[in-house]
Scaffold this active site. Structure first.
Site, PDB file in Angstrom:
ATOM      1  NE  ARG A   1      -5.326 -10.867  29.827  1.00 37.03           N
ATOM      2  CZ  ARG A   1      -4.587 -10.047  29.085  1.00 37.03           C
ATOM      3  NH1 ARG A   1      -3.285  -9.959  29.291  1.00 37.03           N
ATOM      4  NH2 ARG A   1      -5.127  -9.332  28.143  1.00 37.03           N
TER       5      ARG A   1
ATOM      6  CG  ASN B   1     -19.949 -41.252 -14.607  1.00 33.42           C
ATOM      7  OD1 ASN B   1     -19.738 -40.059 -14.703  1.00 33.42           O
ATOM      8  ND2 ASN B   1     -21.095 -41.753 -14.156  1.00 33.42           N
TER       9      ASN B   1
END
Ligand code: UD1
Ligand code: CA
Length: 447
Positions: free
Chosen positions: A15, A359
């Site tokens: 199913r 950074n």
């Protein structure tokens, strides 16, 4: 007493309408079989036997990824649940203790429920886990007689009177291992489905003078998955519970309905999870971190005070130290970002380390892949990477170094140096004005 788990997962699951074995369909990023194994793990089992059939190789692989020590027994023909359990007999021939049968398609049995079954085993030979079904549908019915479980009747074989019973069989059964296999040996297949029903062992046991009882749990725990609709309901149920648990544990969810957890997501107290965040497997978010809206995280670790997103993607191996900032449209993969470092805009950092307080400018990319091999980028502490830097790996940028915007870094940059690699700018006086005039004139002539 030692416990052996026998988990049934040989069925095809017709199913589901799928090429994949049913028990490998996922809930919250893990196969339902793994959920069943996780719930069984609450009993600290001495042995685990998985009964596989359809797609046995794939089922075995999934089972071993969770527990490398499992034994896989093969049921090559699916002749019923009793026949399936029988396949585990050889693997447990030298085992002394209790056997607990779980179904691979029933993923949510709680540790408390299994503990209640273990306790009931002290007074009964067989313990079956049952539940009161709102809609008993096609479940097997538990037929009680006085204070004993007398037998289990499958829906297909039940009379109208038996079908009216709402106490249903979850499939979970506990008994002494030898007793279980002895009973199974006596099961036949003279029934509506022509199958060997595990549920028949109750009637046989009672005829032999053994005792049987039922432990009940909430229906949500025994949810069996047979179709995609049931799979989606199971997912929804898991998410509802995971959201409630997160809130209970002190996590802020500004819009709980929009956050999706994986089966193993760990989020610390006072973390904030904004709307529309999706967690894949293997994520830990520490206390006080913030995951901003529309971020996707998988296989990563976010430390205290870090801020991720909005619109960030953390892929496997992303390790963010404390107070790291990862901003919008940034992807991090297999990279350690040290304390206080920032990657705030439009970047890809993969196979890399970034040192403390560095950074990374907007649009920076670690070019980690040459088409065949992956290479590593190492960025030191206190580095400033200018916007739109291409770091062609393997490459190292030393501590406190800088790169100019638009630089394509192909050689290592020593500590403290500035690397600039781009064409030198030339300015042509008045050229722009003259060019504009020429172009406008051409347009006016219509050419
Ligand atoms: C079974 C029970 C039913 C119970 C229900 C709960 C029996 C006869 N019936 O019915 O009483 O209410 O579960 O969900 O036990 N499997 C195998 N090999 C087989 C057959 C099944 O491994 O030959 C596995 C399946 O993969 C699945 C589990 O056993 O994981 C249950 O099988 P399924 O066919 O779904 O049983 P139900 O008809 O739902
Ligand atoms: Ca079923």
């Amino acid at each position: 007493m030692a416990t052996a788990l026998i988990i049934l997962g040989a069925g095809m699951g017709t199913r589901m309408n799928s090429d994949m074995p049913k028990v490998l369909h996922e809930i919250a990023g893990a196969p339902m079989l793994v959920h069943a194994m996780k719930s069984g793990a609450a009993l600290d089992p001495a042995r685990t036997v998985i009964v596989a059939g359809h797609g046995a190789d794939l089922v075995e692989k999934a089972a071993r990824s969770y527990d490398p020590d499992v034994t896989v027994a093969i049921q090559s023909e699916q002749l019923g649940t009793a026949h399936a359990v029988k396949q585990a007999r050889e693997a447990l021939s030298d085992f002394d203790g209790d056997a607990l049968v779980l179904y691979g398609d029933t993923p949510f049995i709680s540790p408390e429920t299994l503990a209640a079954m273990t306790a009931a085993r002290l007074t009964h030979d067989i313990v079956v886990l049952g539940f009161k079904a709102a809609d008993p549908g096609r479940y097997g019915r538990l037929i009680m007689k006085h204070d004993q479980l007398d037998r289990i009747v499958e829906f297909k074989d039940a009379t109208d009177e038996e079908r009216a019973v709402t106490l249903c069989n979850s499939g979970v059964i506990a008994a002494d291992s030898d007793t279980l296999f002895d009973l199974i040996a006596a099961v036949g297949h003279d029934n509506a489905a022509g199958e060997y029903y595990l549920t028949d062992i109750i009637g046989i046991a009672r005829d032999r003078g053994l005792s049987a009882t039922v432990v009940s749990c909430d229906e949500s725990e025994t949810l069996g998955i047979n179709s995609r609709v049931e799979l989606s309901r199971a997912e929804a149920l898991f998410q509802t519970q995971a959201r409630a648990a997160a809130l209970e544990n002190g996590v802020t969810l500004t819009a709980p309905q929009t956050v999706f957890f994986a089966h193993d997501t760990v989020v610390g107290r006072d973390a904030v999870i904004e709307p529309h965040v999706v967690f894949g497997p293997g994520v830990t978010v520490e206390s006080g971190a913030t995951i901003r809206a529309f971020s996707h995280l998988e296989g990563c670790h976010v430390s205290r005070g870090a801020v991720v997103g909005p619109y960030a993607r953390l892929r496997p191996g992303a390790e963010l130290a404390e107070s790291v900032k990862i901003g919008n449209f940034v992807e991090i993969k297999n990279a350690r970002i040290a304390e206080g470092a920032k990657v705030n805009h439009l970047s890809y950092i993969g196979d890399a380390t970034v040192g403390a307080r560095s950074n990374i400018g907007a649009g920076t990319i670690t070019c980690n892949y040459d088409g065949v091999f992956k290479h590593k980028t190492t960025i030191g502490a206190d580095v400033f990477i200018g916007s739109n830097t291409m770091l062609v790996a393997p490459v190292t940028v030393g501590d406190a170094a800088m790169t100019g915007s638009g630089t394509v870094v192909t050689k290592d940059v020593p500590a403290g140096d500035l690397a600039v690699a781009r064409a030198k700018q030339q300015n042509k006086p008045g050229f722009a004005v003259r060019l504009f005039e020429k172009l406008k004139a051409r347009k006016a002539k219509g050419s």
